[in-house]
Design a protein around this motif. Structure first.
Motif, PDB file in Angstrom:
ATOM      1  N   GLU A  27       0.922  -1.112  -0.033  1.00  0.00           N
ATOM      2  CA  GLU A  27       0.030   0.049  -0.093  1.00  0.00           C
ATOM      3  C   GLU A  27       0.776   1.370  -0.030  1.00  0.00           C
ATOM      4  N   PRO A  28       0.293   2.164  -0.523  1.00  0.00           N
ATOM      5  CA  PRO A  28       1.259   3.687  -0.635  1.00  0.00           C
ATOM      6  C   PRO A  28       1.698   3.862   1.021  1.00  0.00           C
ATOM      7  N   LEU A  29       2.851   4.426   1.004  1.00  0.00           N
ATOM      8  CA  LEU A  29       3.180   5.002   2.335  1.00  0.00           C
ATOM      9  C   LEU A  29       2.718   6.306   2.684  1.00  0.00           C
ATOM     10  N   ASN A  30       2.125   6.215   3.850  1.00  0.00           N
ATOM     11  CA  ASN A  30       1.527   7.492   4.318  1.00  0.00           C
ATOM     12  C   ASN A  30       2.574   8.623   4.818  1.00  0.00           C
ATOM     13  N   ILE A  31       2.563   9.667   4.473  1.00  0.00           N
ATOM     14  CA  ILE A  31       3.664  10.815   4.689  1.00  0.00           C
ATOM     15  C   ILE A  31       3.107  12.073   5.358  1.00  0.00           C
ATOM     16  N   CYS A  32       3.859  12.492   6.485  1.00  0.00           N
ATOM     17  CA  CYS A  32       3.578  13.665   6.989  1.00  0.00           C
ATOM     18  C   CYS A  32       4.841  14.658   6.770  1.00  0.00           C
ATOM     19  N   LEU A  33       4.493  15.811   6.384  1.00  0.00           N
ATOM     20  CA  LEU A  33       5.680  16.870   6.442  1.00  0.00           C
ATOM     21  C   LEU A  33       5.964  17.317   7.741  1.00  0.00           C
ATOM     22  N   GLN A  34       7.080  17.286   8.213  1.00  0.00           N
ATOM     23  CA  GLN A  34       7.406  17.778   9.440  1.00  0.00           C
ATOM     24  C   GLN A  34       7.881  19.163   9.288  1.00  0.00           C
ATOM     25  N   VAL A  35       7.090  20.111   9.816  1.00  0.00           N
ATOM     26  CA  VAL A  35       7.307  21.649   9.809  1.00  0.00           C
ATOM     27  C   VAL A  35       7.749  22.242  11.103  1.00  0.00           C
ATOM     28  N   ASN A  36       8.728  23.062  11.012  1.00  0.00           N
ATOM     29  CA  ASN A  36       9.471  23.810  12.082  1.00  0.00           C
ATOM     30  C   ASN A  36       8.511  24.919  12.434  1.00  0.00           C
ATOM     31  N   ILE A  37       7.312  24.738  12.934  1.00  0.00           N
ATOM     32  CA  ILE A  37       6.276  26.037  12.744  1.00  0.00           C
ATOM     33  C   ILE A  37       6.660  27.130  13.423  1.00  0.00           C
TER      34      ILE A  37
ATOM     35  N   ASP B 286      15.593  26.489  16.987  1.00  0.00           N
ATOM     36  CA  ASP B 286      17.026  25.998  16.499  1.00  0.00           C
ATOM     37  C   ASP B 286      16.947  24.811  16.630  1.00  0.00           C
ATOM     38  N   SER B 287      16.519  24.156  17.550  1.00  0.00           N
ATOM     39  CA  SER B 287      16.879  22.695  18.009  1.00  0.00           C
ATOM     40  C   SER B 287      16.073  21.624  17.387  1.00  0.00           C
ATOM     41  N   LYS B 288      15.121  22.229  16.469  1.00  0.00           N
ATOM     42  CA  LYS B 288      14.087  21.220  15.865  1.00  0.00           C
ATOM     43  C   LYS B 288      14.318  20.894  14.330  1.00  0.00           C
ATOM     44  N   ASP B 289      14.237  19.673  13.828  1.00  0.00           N
ATOM     45  CA  ASP B 289      14.225  19.482  12.591  1.00  0.00           C
ATOM     46  C   ASP B 289      12.691  19.976  11.992  1.00  0.00           C
ATOM     47  N   GLY B 290      12.731  19.634  10.763  1.00  0.00           N
ATOM     48  CA  GLY B 290      11.477  20.298   9.978  1.00  0.00           C
ATOM     49  C   GLY B 290      11.773  21.475   8.996  1.00  0.00           C
TER      50      GLY B 290
ATOM     51  N   GLY C 110      -0.591  15.095   5.551  1.00  0.00           N
ATOM     52  CA  GLY C 110      -0.760  16.137   6.362  1.00  0.00           C
ATOM     53  C   GLY C 110       0.630  16.582   6.756  1.00  0.00           C
ATOM     54  N   LEU C 111       0.537  17.202   7.625  1.00  0.00           N
ATOM     55  CA  LEU C 111       1.724  18.204   8.663  1.00  0.00           C
ATOM     56  C   LEU C 111       1.881  17.273  10.133  1.00  0.00           C
ATOM     57  N   MET C 112       2.945  17.532  10.409  1.00  0.00           N
ATOM     58  CA  MET C 112       3.500  17.314  12.003  1.00  0.00           C
ATOM     59  C   MET C 112       4.253  18.225  12.443  1.00  0.00           C
ATOM     60  N   VAL C 113       3.861  18.591  13.681  1.00  0.00           N
ATOM     61  CA  VAL C 113       4.576  19.734  14.138  1.00  0.00           C
ATOM     62  C   VAL C 113       5.004  19.472  15.736  1.00  0.00           C
ATOM     63  N   ILE C 114       6.069  19.711  16.388  1.00  0.00           N
ATOM     64  CA  ILE C 114       6.596  19.795  17.594  1.00  0.00           C
ATOM     65  C   ILE C 114       6.884  21.194  18.249  1.00  0.00           C
ATOM     66  N   PRO C 115       5.746  22.077  18.356  1.00  0.00           N
ATOM     67  CA  PRO C 115       6.151  23.440  18.993  1.00  0.00           C
ATOM     68  C   PRO C 115       6.961  23.377  20.272  1.00  0.00           C
ATOM     69  N   ALA C 116       7.452  24.457  20.499  1.00  0.00           N
ATOM     70  CA  ALA C 116       7.977  24.650  21.822  1.00  0.00           C
ATOM     71  C   ALA C 116       6.986  24.336  23.174  1.00  0.00           C
ATOM     72  N   PRO C 117       7.427  23.999  24.327  1.00  0.00           N
ATOM     73  CA  PRO C 117       6.407  23.872  25.163  1.00  0.00           C
ATOM     74  C   PRO C 117       5.778  25.475  25.621  1.00  0.00           C
TER      75      PRO C 117
ATOM     76  N   SER D 256      -0.866  16.092  12.944  1.00  0.00           N
ATOM     77  CA  SER D 256      -0.129  15.659  13.877  1.00  0.00           C
ATOM     78  C   SER D 256       0.537  16.421  14.628  1.00  0.00           C
ATOM     79  N   MET D 257      -0.226  16.686  15.924  1.00  0.00           N
ATOM     80  CA  MET D 257       0.352  17.612  16.799  1.00  0.00           C
ATOM     81  C   MET D 257      -0.417  17.417  18.386  1.00  0.00           C
ATOM     82  N   GLY D 258       0.435  17.559  19.217  1.00  0.00           N
ATOM     83  CA  GLY D 258       0.102  17.461  20.555  1.00  0.00           C
ATOM     84  C   GLY D 258       0.485  16.148  21.228  1.00  0.00           C
ATOM     85  N   MET D 259       1.075  16.551  22.257  1.00  0.00           N
ATOM     86  CA  MET D 259       1.637  15.299  23.198  1.00  0.00           C
ATOM     87  C   MET D 259       0.972  15.223  24.540  1.00  0.00           C
ATOM     88  N   SER D 260       1.432  14.485  25.343  1.00  0.00           N
ATOM     89  CA  SER D 260       0.903  14.104  26.710  1.00  0.00           C
ATOM     90  C   SER D 260       0.446  15.569  27.575  1.00  0.00           C
ATOM     91  N   GLY D 261       1.581  16.371  27.338  1.00  0.00           N
ATOM     92  CA  GLY D 261       1.305  17.603  28.345  1.00  0.00           C
ATOM     93  C   GLY D 261       0.510  18.743  27.418  1.00  0.00           C
TER      94      GLY D 261
END
Length: 228
Positions: free
Chosen positions: A118-128, A132-136, A159-166, A196-201
């Motif tokens: 099946e096609p591989l599902n992809i999300c673009l990681q964006v340094n939103i 400086d310490s994050k990929d994307g 879609g998109l994946m982000v990991i913003p600063a706390p 794709s965004m949001g983690m435990s905290g």
């Protein structure tokens, strides 16, 4: 410590309540269990609780778990940084790859994905939020990357994946705005369904801002032990 089944139910209930507060349907938000550093036995227990999607950050650790748990129908997500020399195994072994931030990575994944799969599902990681310490990739690069990656065979750009600063809730809103804006650039807009965004905290704030997939580890499995 509470059983993993109880923790799983608790997180699902938190997602449900966050959706109600945001006037969204609970089924709009998927739970991705982030299982890095946790043993296969814990994943098996979480699977027995009903969890099917698991996210891993470290390739070699993930490959061992994929082999140990091959009797289970797990949807494997790679959510770590994607290195060029690792794309072949990612293309072969995973259902989703979240950390794509360059065209060359997407091209390699497409070329190395078997046509029988099946096609591989992809999300673009964006340094939103320009950490400086994050990929994307940068937000201004997303529209062009979407147009280019949409044309590659064997991939489905979701879609998109982000990991913003706390505590940077505004970054969640920026990511949602970018997600909606870029949908018009997608050659296959019907596939563009994942933010794709949001983690435990901060998953409650992320859902409020429009997340469709939260990546939760600690709230599901407990604190990680990096000494192993």
């Amino acid at each position: 410590m509470a059983s993993l089944q109880i923790l799983h139910r608790s997180v699902l209930e938190q997602i449900h309540q966050a959706c109600l507060l945001a006037k969204r349907m609970p089924e709009e938000v998927r739970l991705l269990a982030v299982s890095k550093t946790h043993p296969s036995a814990a994943l098996r227990e979480m699977y027995d609780a009903g969890q099917r999607a698991f996210g891993e950050n470290y390739l070699q650790e993930a490959l061992a778990k994929i082999d140990e748990l091959k009797d289970l129908n797990i949807e494997w997500h790679f959510i770590g940084h994607v290195q060029r020399n690792k794309t072949k195994l990612l293309a072969e072994k995973f259902t989703w790859v979240h950390g794509v931030d360059r065209l060359i990575i997407a091209e390699r994944l497409s070329n190395q994905r078997e046509s029988s799969q099946e096609p591989l599902n992809i999300c673009l990681q964006v340094n939103i939020d320009a950490q400086d310490s994050k990929d994307g990739c940068q937000p201004k690069e997303v529209a062009l990357l979407v147009r280019e990656i949409s044309q590659l065979p064997h991939l489905k750009l979701r879609g998109l994946m982000v990991i913003p600063a706390p505590n940077n809730v505004h970054a969640f809103m920026d990511a949602h705005e970018l997600f909606e804006k870029v949908k018009t650039e997608h050659l296959h807009p019907e596939d563009w369904d994942t933010l794709s965004m949001g983690m435990s905290g901060d998953m409650l704030e992320a859902i409020q801002a429009g997340s469709t997939m939260v990546r939760v580890g600690t709230a599901l499995f407990g604190a990680r032990d990096y000494s192993k």
